[in-house]
Write a protein that holds these residues in place. Sequence first.
Motif, PDB file in Angstrom:
ATOM      1  N   GLY A  17       0.817  -1.229   0.089  1.00  0.00           N
ATOM      2  CA  GLY A  17      -0.029   0.078   0.055  1.00  0.00           C
ATOM      3  C   GLY A  17       0.989   1.387  -0.003  1.00  0.00           C
ATOM      4  N   ARG A  18       2.137   1.162  -0.367  1.00  0.00           N
ATOM      5  CA  ARG A  18       2.993   2.252  -0.288  1.00  0.00           C
ATOM      6  C   ARG A  18       3.023   2.846  -1.617  1.00  0.00           C
ATOM      7  N   ILE A  19       1.886   3.649  -2.068  1.00  0.00           N
ATOM      8  CA  ILE A  19       1.910   3.871  -3.525  1.00  0.00           C
ATOM      9  C   ILE A  19       2.891   4.978  -3.898  1.00  0.00           C
ATOM     10  N   ALA A  20       3.262   5.840  -3.080  1.00  0.00           N
ATOM     11  CA  ALA A  20       3.961   6.757  -3.609  1.00  0.00           C
ATOM     12  C   ALA A  20       5.657   6.379  -3.534  1.00  0.00           C
ATOM     13  N   ASP A  21       5.840   5.486  -2.701  1.00  0.00           N
ATOM     14  CA  ASP A  21       7.263   4.853  -2.774  1.00  0.00           C
ATOM     15  C   ASP A  21       7.377   3.874  -4.245  1.00  0.00           C
ATOM     16  N   GLU A  61       5.929   4.142  -6.693  1.00  0.00           N
ATOM     17  CA  GLU A  61       5.929   5.166  -8.055  1.00  0.00           C
ATOM     18  C   GLU A  61       7.527   5.784  -8.216  1.00  0.00           C
ATOM     19  N   ALA A  62       7.921   5.980  -6.992  1.00  0.00           N
ATOM     20  CA  ALA A  62       9.360   6.627  -6.869  1.00  0.00           C
ATOM     21  C   ALA A  62      10.361   5.580  -7.312  1.00  0.00           C
ATOM     22  N   THR A  63      10.037   4.296  -7.047  1.00  0.00           N
ATOM     23  CA  THR A  63      10.996   3.171  -7.222  1.00  0.00           C
ATOM     24  C   THR A  63      10.850   2.917  -8.794  1.00  0.00           C
ATOM     25  N   LEU A  64       9.903   3.116  -9.349  1.00  0.00           N
ATOM     26  CA  LEU A  64       9.541   2.579 -10.776  1.00  0.00           C
ATOM     27  C   LEU A  64      10.347   3.748 -11.742  1.00  0.00           C
ATOM     28  N   ARG A  65      10.303   5.137 -10.951  1.00  0.00           N
ATOM     29  CA  ARG A  65      11.067   6.043 -11.756  1.00  0.00           C
ATOM     30  C   ARG A  65      12.631   5.748 -11.653  1.00  0.00           C
ATOM     31  N   ARG A  66      12.981   5.314 -10.597  1.00  0.00           N
ATOM     32  CA  ARG A  66      14.495   4.930 -10.329  1.00  0.00           C
ATOM     33  C   ARG A  66      14.779   3.763 -11.282  1.00  0.00           C
ATOM     34  N   LEU A 119      12.879  13.001  -6.986  1.00  0.00           N
ATOM     35  CA  LEU A 119      11.633  12.798  -6.232  1.00  0.00           C
ATOM     36  C   LEU A 119      10.757  13.911  -6.280  1.00  0.00           C
ATOM     37  N   GLU A 120       9.633  13.634  -7.035  1.00  0.00           N
ATOM     38  CA  GLU A 120       8.424  14.649  -7.170  1.00  0.00           C
ATOM     39  C   GLU A 120       7.048  13.905  -6.771  1.00  0.00           C
ATOM     40  N   LYS A 121       6.072  14.896  -6.420  1.00  0.00           N
ATOM     41  CA  LYS A 121       4.630  14.517  -6.314  1.00  0.00           C
ATOM     42  C   LYS A 121       4.221  13.470  -7.082  1.00  0.00           C
ATOM     43  N   PRO A 122       3.876  12.258  -6.480  1.00  0.00           N
ATOM     44  CA  PRO A 122       3.413  11.279  -7.446  1.00  0.00           C
ATOM     45  C   PRO A 122       1.901  11.495  -8.085  1.00  0.00           C
TER      46      PRO A 122
END
Length: 432
Positions: A110-114, A116-121, A221-224
């Motif tokens: 359920g860590r949606i923002a994390d 999406e940040a991992t996908l960008r990484r 890191l940006e706002k998901p």
Amino acid sequence: MNRFRFFAATAAVAVALAGSAAGAPGPGVAEPAGPAVPPAPQPAVPPPASTPSPDAFYEGRLTIGEQALSAGRAAEAADDLRVASFGLLDRPEKLSRCLVWLAVAQQRAGRIADAEATLRRFQAVQALFPSWGRLALAPEMKGEFEALARQRLPGLRLEDLRDAERRPAPAPAPPAAPSVEVRPPTPPVAESPARAAAAPVVAPPVVAPPVLRPAPVPVALEKPPAPRPLAVRAAAPGTAPAAASASSPVAPVARGFFDRELRTGRSVVFEIRPDQARLFVDGRYVGVSADWGGGGGRPFPLASGEHAVRAVLPGYRELRLRVVADPSNAPGTIAAAELARLERRSFRRIPRAEYVTAGRIAFAPELRGAEVAVDGEPTGEADRFTPSAPMLLTGPAVHDVVLSKPGRPARTIRILASPTAGSGLVVVRTNL
């Protein structure tokens, strides 16, 4: 003659006395035999304790995280995999594998923002070191990650990564010539042949080439963005319509990893509060609780077997259900629950579905020339999908259909596709 013998005897006595004073046996005196005393043993020096290398530590974290995720402990796996990802920066292929597992673990937790940040990484790493096609991933893990990438990061196209791997690597640039200091030649010094033969031959020192390691990839890191549904590819015109299939069962999972268990027939009604809770059935996003609830929603059809259901919403504790579907049970069992609130966090409110269909949709003539995208994937113009050649949507799931024309704002329509829907064909009508 007697005097000569006297002097010889006196000399012999003097020599004997000198030998006894020095501790050595005199002439004719046998040295007493005794046991040989061995030298004192030297204490053994214990070998230095081996310290595990940093690479072994981080690879161990990667293995522990993968095992935890396979066992259903998503939050624990996300923590271990996050630690492993920071120690594998100099190994791009291993880092990419770790980021795949980490994104899936964060999504399940359920860590949606994390996630999406991992996908960008992951996207940044693959831009420099394409290796997606070579990663040793199970088909289930690869399929879940591809669905997650299309859902959370539409700009990440894994097909392009495979094409980048097939392209030949650019030829390396020729090395720059080293700067040489010019000095006047030193005249040779004459050396004798004997001295030259005796001089040892000294080999030039061997210098090991430097080990080149890639620099760490910076991650911005940006706002998901707001959560998006699972991408669904539309069928080509002329394809024979097929009924949407119910959710396929998954392998049995240990009971300890679920909050509760529910037994139902061929369908289940979700009454989970808040009704904006995002629902995942067997790892696939299917909509919000209001879409499949008793207050105007549709019963969610299930195939026989065990199913894993997750309800996720920012600021609330994740709810995990183990649903066992058996045709002998009463259909339409209600799954009533309320998510525990952890903190105040904002989330995008998703409206109810505007259309309900068994899977076939077409577009009205006034939408001619409009571009159609289903869950972020372009499918062509609306003219392609007519009542005689409709678009086919898989289900049970809720899809976002986006219609757009140049110079006009886009229009998003939510369409629920389910085999339990009464209408077989829906014609979408709207103004752009």
